[in-house]
Scaffold this motif. Sequence first.
Motif, PDB file in Angstrom:
ATOM      1  N   LEU A   1      28.187 -41.750  24.948  1.00 53.13           N
ATOM      2  CA  LEU A   1      26.694 -42.035  25.600  1.00 53.13           C
ATOM      3  C   LEU A   1      25.860 -42.922  24.844  1.00 53.13           C
ATOM      4  O   LEU A   1      26.110 -42.791  23.538  1.00 53.13           O
ATOM      5  N   GLN A   2      25.240 -44.020  25.445  1.00 52.30           N
ATOM      6  CA  GLN A   2      24.449 -44.762  24.437  1.00 52.30           C
ATOM      7  C   GLN A   2      23.705 -44.130  23.521  1.00 52.30           C
ATOM      8  O   GLN A   2      22.890 -43.370  24.051  1.00 52.30           O
ATOM      9  N   PRO A   3      23.588 -44.194  22.190  1.00 54.45           N
ATOM     10  CA  PRO A   3      22.881 -43.660  21.299  1.00 54.45           C
ATOM     11  C   PRO A   3      21.487 -43.841  21.661  1.00 54.45           C
ATOM     12  O   PRO A   3      20.623 -42.703  21.613  1.00 54.45           O
ATOM     13  N   ALA A   4      21.043 -44.771  21.808  1.00 51.76           N
ATOM     14  CA  ALA A   4      19.567 -44.961  22.551  1.00 51.76           C
ATOM     15  C   ALA A   4      19.058 -44.055  23.476  1.00 51.76           C
ATOM     16  O   ALA A   4      17.848 -43.291  23.190  1.00 51.76           O
TER      17      ALA A   4
ATOM     18  N   THR B   1      22.855 -39.612  33.538  1.00 54.11           N
ATOM     19  CA  THR B   1      22.682 -40.853  33.605  1.00 54.11           C
ATOM     20  C   THR B   1      23.079 -41.772  34.383  1.00 54.11           C
ATOM     21  O   THR B   1      22.908 -43.070  34.255  1.00 54.11           O
TER      22      THR B   1
END
Length: 351
Positions: free
Chosen positions: A44-47, A119
Motif C-alpha cells: 500500500l502507498q506509504p503516504a 482504499t
Amino acid sequence: MPSRTHPLHIPALVRIKPGALDRTGVYLARAGHRRVVLLVSTGLQPALAQRLEASLAREGISLIAREEVDEASFEQATALFARVPGGCEAIIGFGGGRALDVAKYVAFLAGLPYLAVPTSLSNDGFCSPQSSLTQGGRRRSLRAAMPSGVVVDTDVCLRAPDPLWWSGVGDLVAKVTAIADWKLAFHARGTPVNDFAALLSDATVFQFMARPVRDLEGVRLLATSLMLNGIAMEVSGSSRPASGSEHLLSHALDTLASRPRPHGLQVGVATYVVSRLQGQGTERVASVLEATGFWRGITADPLSRREWLEAVRLAPTLKEDFYTVLSSRDCTPEVEDVLRTDPQLRGCFVD
Ligand SMILES: [Zn+2]
C-alpha cells in the motif's frame, strides 16, 4: 417463513466521504477504542498509511501492533490472530480486498470490533458477513462478523487504478442476475427468498445505475450500493442477494483458468452472459457496463472462450443445493452462441 439463527449485525458507524481517512482516529476515539491493531495490505502507498497513523496519533490512540497482509489465506489469518496482543480493543483493516478479508476474519476470531477502511472498491467484501480466504490452497467463503464500522474515503478510492473500479462495478451488477437466480431457485426448489433482502439488493443497483459516473459522487454511490448488498446478505443470512450463477462461473474460472482475472471483472462479464440465459436484466447490465467503461478493461486483455465454456459445465457442480439458471438445462450451446454473436461481447473473447 425462514427464521434467522443469529443476531443481526450491522455497522453502526458509516462514513463515506472525501477526507474520511484522516478522521479515522476521531471515529475510533468516539467509540472508546484506545488500543488498536492495524492490518494493512502489503505494498500500500506509504503516504496513505501515514495519513491513517497520523489520525490515530492525533487522538492519542495507541497502535499496539501493525502487520502487513500479503495473501488472503486462512493460514495467514490464524497466524495473525495468534499475534494479536492482549488489551487490543479493535482491529482496523486497511487497503485492498485481500487485506480486508483477512482483517475481518482476524477480528471475528478475536471477537473484537472491526473497522473496515478500504482504499479501493473492487468488490462487496469490505462490508459483508463472510471472508473469502484460501484454505490449503482452495478458496472458501468463511462465515465472519460484519464490520462494526466502515470508513470509505471517496477521494482515496477515486484514485485507485481503473481495473479496481471496473471490478467493483462488475460485482455490483451481479446483483441483477443473483436476485433472478434466487427467484428461479424458489420456483424450482422452494429455496426461501427473503423479500426485504432481495428488494434492498435490487434497489442498490438502481441507485448506482441512475448515475454511473466515475467521480466523487459516483464512488460514493458505488460504495453505498456495495455496502448495502453486504447488509442484504446479513439480513437474509445467505449469500443469495449478492451472488448467483455469475459468481459460480467466476469460481469455476478461478479453479480452471490458466490466468484467472480479478473477481469483479470475471463476475461482470459472467453477469452479462447469464442475463442472456435468464432472459432478463440484459439491457440494465449492458448500460451500466458501457457507461463505466467496463468493457475496455476486458477487451484490453481478452478472455479464453474455451475456458469459459468449460466453466459453464463446471459451475453448477460447485455448490451443493444452490439452484441457478445453470442448473435448469445444459447452457453450453447457448453460451457458445452468445460469446460468438453478441455485439456487446465483441473483442472480449479469443479462441
Ligand atoms: Zn462478488
